[in-house]
Structure formats: structure tokens, C-alpha cells
Design an enzyme around this catalytic site. Structure first.
Site, PDB file in Angstrom:
ATOM      1  N   GLU A  50       0.897  -1.177  -0.064  1.00 18.83           N
ATOM      2  CA  GLU A  50      -0.196   0.174   0.004  1.00 18.83           C
ATOM      3  C   GLU A  50       0.775   1.354   0.250  1.00 18.83           C
ATOM      4  O   GLU A  50       0.447   2.212  -0.891  1.00 18.83           O
ATOM      5  CB  GLU A  50      -0.706   0.028   1.172  1.00 18.83           C
ATOM      6  CG  GLU A  50      -1.931   1.326   1.568  1.00 18.83           C
ATOM      7  CD  GLU A  50      -1.704   1.686   2.903  1.00 18.83           C
ATOM      8  OE1 GLU A  50      -1.390   2.830   3.146  1.00 18.83           O
ATOM      9  OE2 GLU A  50      -1.893   0.803   4.107  1.00 18.83           O
ATOM     10  N   HIS A  51       2.050   1.137   0.944  1.00 20.09           N
ATOM     11  CA  HIS A  51       2.797   2.432   1.063  1.00 20.09           C
ATOM     12  C   HIS A  51       3.548   2.687  -0.535  1.00 20.09           C
ATOM     13  O   HIS A  51       3.615   3.507  -0.927  1.00 20.09           O
ATOM     14  CB  HIS A  51       3.934   2.294   1.920  1.00 20.09           C
ATOM     15  CG  HIS A  51       3.509   2.729   3.289  1.00 20.09           C
ATOM     16  ND1 HIS A  51       4.329   3.592   3.967  1.00 20.09           N
ATOM     17  CD2 HIS A  51       2.395   2.087   4.125  1.00 20.09           C
ATOM     18  CE1 HIS A  51       3.662   3.738   5.308  1.00 20.09           C
ATOM     19  NE2 HIS A  51       2.534   2.770   5.335  1.00 20.09           N
ATOM     20  N   GLU A 120      10.822   3.849   1.592  1.00 20.06           N
ATOM     21  CA  GLU A 120       9.672   3.349   2.564  1.00 20.06           C
ATOM     22  C   GLU A 120       9.785   2.232   3.410  1.00 20.06           C
ATOM     23  O   GLU A 120       9.010   2.237   4.489  1.00 20.06           O
ATOM     24  CB  GLU A 120       8.527   2.974   1.244  1.00 20.06           C
ATOM     25  CG  GLU A 120       6.957   3.332   1.833  1.00 20.06           C
ATOM     26  CD  GLU A 120       7.056   4.782   2.129  1.00 20.06           C
ATOM     27  OE1 GLU A 120       6.137   5.095   2.666  1.00 20.06           O
ATOM     28  OE2 GLU A 120       7.653   5.525   1.367  1.00 20.06           O
TER      29      GLU A 120
END
Length: 420
Positions: A50-51, A120
Site C-alpha cells: 500500500e505504501h 519506504e
């Protein structure tokens, strides 16, 4: 207001609700893939994925994604739960085509640039560290693990740090191939939207995806158990969970009304007895969370170490007592809270879009609002008391404690007192 549902030949479902008079719209893609769809060696990958969706695609850089949505005054975001990953936007109605193009691009064409993966990865490790330093966050992960031990449904959504450190682009590609097929995608929109236009946009964005098999997650089986972490904190944090119905069960509305009556507001039993009358805590609440095949009644409170044994005892006593003296007034009040919360939420396009996606995921249709209200109204006092009795005699519970909790009752004491 009109709800319409359409399924593309490849299995992707499109659901919309036009809300007259609105100049804005909420649109999103709900993927039936969350934490419980991960293998043990994948734990945390749904959230990591999702990130990565916002870190650039084949067509757009991360900055371009942010600039394009903000250039029109909109916003875009995402979240991961145990059963769903959602990518959604809020825009003016004229910008719905842009929102769908952006969402489809970040979901279907993520770049997975190695440098961005490392950036991330650091962000998510910081998120894991922050959660670990927040007692009233981390304790719910521990409770979930105690309730569903050694199961996907019991694992943390963020995943363990050591696993997050190991994910590679190949891991992302495998998870997407397994769980992001068109049959697992629901495009939902509400507000100033036109159904036929959105179907055409969806056909362009998603119609080329080939159908693929849908992998069912491992069933959830409530186990129960205790986790106790003794630490020098100002407050002792206490959570208790008992099994509740899944959202397909006929009893789900009874369970929700029961949780509301027990700890859903300032007039609830636990709040009145433990906070207002005894002054044993500042925060106490009860809630029900339902999944496809199971659910949890969860109670949380934070208090001082010296008051924790009394707080736990009183909580259990109130749960047991509800089986015999839950009143019609409590039922009516909790029912009114449920219906008001539902109806107030429907004033928001974002809430409507999420509700549409959730209902289509569960039932492959959107039951009329009147049908939902009728099911809430059908809960009887006898049914509520029977449910309270079933909760008390279940014999299994999960409990998580954090802070100065060495002298708190253990789980056997709690379940024994509950069934007494």
C-alpha cells in the site's frame, strides 16, 4: 439516491451511488486482500505494498501523483486492514476521471523502484517503532494475537521489523499476482457521480486484466490466551476479548447492540459503573469488530496499577450481570445510537463509498438501507439477554495487559469469574 452495480466480464465489480446536489465525489478501489491473506513469511507485505503505490508508477513520479491530485484540490490516500486494502480519493465531480486514472495507475503500474523501496522501508520501520512505543496501540495487536494464535488473522498488519527488512520487489510482485486479480477488486464511488461514465472509465482502466483464481484466506478460529507485559508506565492498560459473530451471521446486529450497551458511550454500563461511579479510570469502552467468519468483542481500559484488579473484576461482573438484567431502555438507547451512527455516516460520500464496497464484498449486492434498519429493529430484549448469557458462558477469552500489571488477575481468574 440510486445504487447501481455492474460486473465486468473479468469479474471486477463497479458500484456507485448518485447523491443529488453534491459537487464532490468519493471514489476508491477496494482490494479483498489484507493482513489475513498473507503467509507467515509475507506478514506485513500488504501494508508495505500500500505504501509503495504512492512511490511512483511507470507514468508518474511520486511527486507527480501528489501534484496531480492537489492541483485540482483533491486528496488521495490508502489504508490496510486485516481483510482489505483500499486506495481512495475525494475530488470535485468533474475530476472523477482523473481520480480513477490515478488510482488505477498506482495500483496496476507501481514502479517498485529499488531506491524507493529502501526509503519506504525506513518509513515503515519508524511506524512499527512508533506503534511499539504507544501502549494503547500495541496492546490491541497483542490481544489479536492472543485471540487468534498462530493464524494469519492474529498477526499484526504492520508485520515484524525483521520481516519488513527482508521484502524485495519480487515479493511484491508475487503478492500482487496472487491477490490483486479483477475478481478481488471493487471500484466504488459516491456523490456527484454518473454510473455509466464510471463503468466506461473502469472498462478502460481495468477491463484488460485477465481473470484469475481467488485464494481464500485461512479460516479464523478463536483460541484465546493471555499476554502480559510488565513495564514501568504511568497507566496499566487492560484489554479483554471474547468471540463475536462474523458479519455474515444473523446475530451480528445483536452483538453490536450488546457492545454499545456495555461500553459504547457515556451512558453505557461500563462507563457509568467503572468511571462515573467508582472513578477507576479515564477511558473505558467496548466494541465489536467483525470479519468474514468470526469476530471479537473487545473491551479496553487504562487505569492505575492499584485499581486494576477492581476494574477487571467489575468489568467481568457487568458482563455476567447483563444476561439477567439488561433493560429495554438500554436496548432502545443502543439501537438509537447504532441507527444514528449509520444515518449520519451516510451524509458523507466517503463513508457511502466505503459502505458500498464493504456490502458488495460481503453480499455481492447492496441491501437497501431499510433492510439494515429492519435488522437492527428486529433485535429483541430476550435475544439481547441470550447473547449476553452466551458471552458469559463461552469459557474462552483473550486478554492482554501492559504496564504495571504484575498483580492483575490472570486469564483463568477472569474466565472463572465470568462463568460463575
Amino acid at each position: 439516491m440510486t445504487v447501481r452495480l455492474h460486473t465486468l466480464p473479468n469479474g471486477l465489480r463497479i458500484v456507485t451511488e448518485h447523491m443529488p446536489g453534491l459537487e464532490s465525489a468519493a471514489v476508491g478501489l477496494w482490494v479483498n486482500a489484507g493482513g489475513r491473506h498473507e503467509r507467515a513469511d509475507q506478514n506485513g507485505i500488504a501494508h508495505f505494498l500500500e505504501h509503495m503505490a504512492f512511490k511512483g508508477t511507470a507514468r508518474r513520479s511520486a511527486l507527480q501523483i501528489a501534484e496531480e491530485i492537489e492541483d485540482v484540490g483533491g486528496f488521495i490516500n490508502a489504508y490496510t486492514s486485516r481483510e482489505v486494502t483500499a486506495y481512495y480519493a475525494r475530488v470535485l465531480k468533474k475530476d472523477v476521471p482523473l481520480a480513477i486514472d490515478l488510482i488505477s495507475d498506482i495500483v496496476l503500474n507501481p514502479a517498485f523502484d529499488p531506491a524507493e523501496i529502501e526509503v519506504e522501508r525506513g518509513v515503515i520501520l519508524q511506524e512499527i517503532g512508533q506503534a511499539a512505543d504507544t501502549p494503547d496501540d500495541i496492546i490491541f495487536d497483542w490481544l489479536q494475537e492472543a485471540a487468534y494464535p498462530e493464524q494469519p488473522l492474529g498477526r499484526t498488519i504492520l508485520g515484524p521489523a525483521e520481516r519488513v527488512r527482508s521484502f524485495t520487489r519480487a515479493d511484491f510482485d508475487r503478492f500482487v499476482a496472487q491477490h490483486y486479480g479483477p475478481g478481488q477488486l471493487i471500484l466504488s464511488a459516491a456523490g456527484g457521480v454518473d454510473h455509466d461514465s464510471i463503468v466506461r472509465l473502469a472498462e478502460t482502466a481495468f477491463g484488460h486484466l485477465p481473470p484469475c483464481p481467488i485464494e481464500r484466506p485461512e479460516p479464523g478460529a478463536f483460541g484465546g490466551g493471555e499476554r502480559r507485559e510488565v513495564k514501568s508506565l504511568e497507566q496499566a492498560h487492560f484489554t479483554l476479548a471474547l468471540e463475536a459473530p462474523g458479519y455474515r451471521s444473523d446475530d451480528v446486529y445483536t452483538a453490536q447492540i450488546y457492545a454499545t450497551a456495555m461500553g459504547g458511550g457515556m451512558s453505557s454500563r461500563l462507563f457509568q459503573e467503572i468511571r462515573e461511579k467508582r472513578g477507576l479510570c479515564y477511558t473505558i469502552f467496548a466494541q465489536v469488530g467483525s470479519y468474514d467468519d468470526t469476530g471479537l468483542l473487545t473491551i479496553y481500559a487504562g487505569t492505575g496499577a492499584e485499581d486494576l484488579p477492581d476494574l477487571i473484576g467489575l468489568t467481568v461482573d457487568e458482563l455476567r450481570r447483563a444476561a439477567s438484567d439488561m433493560s429495554a431502555a438500554e436496548l432502545d438507547r443502543a439501537r438509537a445510537q447504532m441507527k444514528a451512527g449509520l444515518l449520519m455516516g451516510l451524509e458523507s460520500p466517503s463513508s457511502r463509498a466505503e459502505r458500498l464496497a464493504r456490502l458488495v464484498s460481503i453480499w455481492n449486492r447492496v441491501p437497501a438501507l431499510e433492510e439494515t434498519i429492519a435488522r437492527i429493529d428486529a433485535v429483541t430484549l430476550d435475544g439481547l439477554r441470550d447473547h449476553a448469557a452466551a458471552v458469559a458462558r463461552a469459557g474462552r477469552a483473550a486478554m492482554a495487559l501492559y504496564g504495571p500489571v504484575a498483580d492483575a488477575p490472570d486469564l483463568a481468574d477472569v474466565t472463572g469469574r465470568l462463568a460463575a
